[in-house]
Design an enzyme around this catalytic site. Structure first.
Site, short mmCIF file in Angstrom:
data_model
loop_
_atom_site.label_atom_id
_atom_site.label_comp_id
_atom_site.label_asym_id
_atom_site.label_seq_id
_atom_site.Cartn_x
_atom_site.Cartn_y
_atom_site.Cartn_z
N LYS A 133 33.96 48.25 39.70
CA LYS A 133 33.62 46.97 39.07
C LYS A 133 32.37 46.38 39.73
CE LYS A 133 38.37 46.04 37.73
NZ LYS A 133 39.65 45.41 38.04
N GLN A 155 42.10 41.26 42.27
CA GLN A 155 42.56 42.63 41.98
C GLN A 155 44.07 42.74 42.22
OE1 GLN A 155 40.68 45.20 40.67
NE2 GLN A 155 42.58 46.36 40.57
N ASP A 175 39.54 37.89 33.65
CA ASP A 175 40.50 38.91 33.20
C ASP A 175 41.20 38.49 31.91
OD1 ASP A 175 40.54 41.20 34.82
OD2 ASP A 175 41.47 40.09 36.46
#
Ligand code: NAP
Length: 280
Positions: free
Chosen positions: A50, A94, A117
């Site tokens: 990422k 995460q 997200d």
């Protein structure tokens, strides 16, 4: 029958180039705080990918890598600080967190505006009610692949296998927005085979291999395999037996190179979207 390969790599390349172009054009450099707690090797790889993708498109990734024994107060303070910092456009926590930290205590500390997200109940709710929001990355990536390859969604019967909050449910809402008729199946669904056999578009997000038999799927079906599994021989596979479907169905997302790269791409997309809104 020739199966159209719905390449997520190709779709990603196009969308990432558009994001990079937009960043150059507007001069807005989005910033993404990437919070990783612990040393889980898979998470470390995801985070590195990422961060690399951010760098390549011109997004500034701010890394916060915390040790395994990080306590709840430290993580809470970090997230609250990032959330109130106007120079931070998006926050990525995460998952999974180490066992002593419960994600339910920390995800709500990220406000909807910075929730790149697309997990926040406000973003999920807006998706459901048809408003603009930061949409969950994986299902939005699926929609972008279908559009990139000109797959007609409107009026089609889409069958979604899986009802998780991060894939199945937002997938249902996004398909409804595109005017599909949607059926969602889960572990209590009776006669899965019957539903699979009626799909024009089949989205499989079960997290398990061997549930759906290739013979259940009609040749006219466009198949999206969201699953990711690391097999004993080290190779990566989806929820479906891809080799059996190739040449048997109308279109198929490969694994790897299908939905996987799109998840990161839509994270970049959401970060740019959050940044542009933040600077208005
Ligand atoms: P999840 O939270 O475990 O959800 C799995 C869903 O499948 C649940 O709704 C479950 O039903 C349903 N299910 C399980 N067994 C079933 C069965 N025998 N018959 C019918 N339904 C069944 O998984 P997830 O987070 O949505 O992820 C799904 C897959 O996508 C995983 O392989 C994951 O690795 C992959 N994934 C890939 C990406 C990517 O970037 N490509 C991103 C996210 C996830 P119940 O609700 O009734 O339990």
């Amino acid at each position: 029958m020739e199966t159209l390969i719905l390449s997520g790599n190709e779709t990603s390349k196009k969308i990432r180039a558009e994001i990079a172009g937009r960043i150059k054009e507007t001069g807005i450099v989005p910033s993404l705080a990437v919070v990783l707690v612990g040393s889980d090797p898979a998470s470390a790889v995801y985070v590195r990918n990422k961060e690399k993708a951010c760098e390549k498109t011109g997004i500034r990734a701010i890394n916060h890598h915390l040790p395994d024994d990080t306590d709840a107060a430290t993580l809470r303070n970090l997230l609250m600080g990032l959330d109130s910092d106007p120079s931070v456009d998006g926050i990525l926590l995460q998952l999974p967190l180490p066992a002593h930290l419960d994600e339910k205590d920390f995800l709500p500390l990220i406000s909807a505006e910075k929730d790149v997200d697309g997990f926040h109940p406000i973003n999920q709710g807006k998706l459901l009610t048809g408003e603009d929001a930061l949409f969950s990355c994986t299902p939005n990536g699926v929609i972008q692949i279908l559009k990139h390859f000109g797959v007609e969604i409107s009026g089609k019967h889409a069958v979604v296998l899986g009802r998780s909050n991060i894939v199945g449910k937002p997938m249902m809402s996004l398909l409804l927005r595109e005017n599909a008729t949607v059926t969602v199946c889960h572990s209590k669904t009776a006669d899965l085979e019957k539903h699979v056999a009626t799909a024009d578009i089949l989205i499989v997000a079960l997290g398990k291999r061997g549930i759906v038999k290739s013979s259940w799927i009609r040749p006219e079906t466009v198949v999206v395999d969201v699953g990711i599994h690391r097999l004993d021989d080290g190779s990566v596979a989806g929820d479906l037996e891809q080799s059996e479907l190739m040449g048997r169905v109308k279109a198929l997302t490969p694994v790897p190179g299908g939905v996987g790269p799109m998840t990161i791409t839509m994270l970049l997309h959401n970060t740019l979207k959050a940044a542009e809104k933040n600077r208005q």
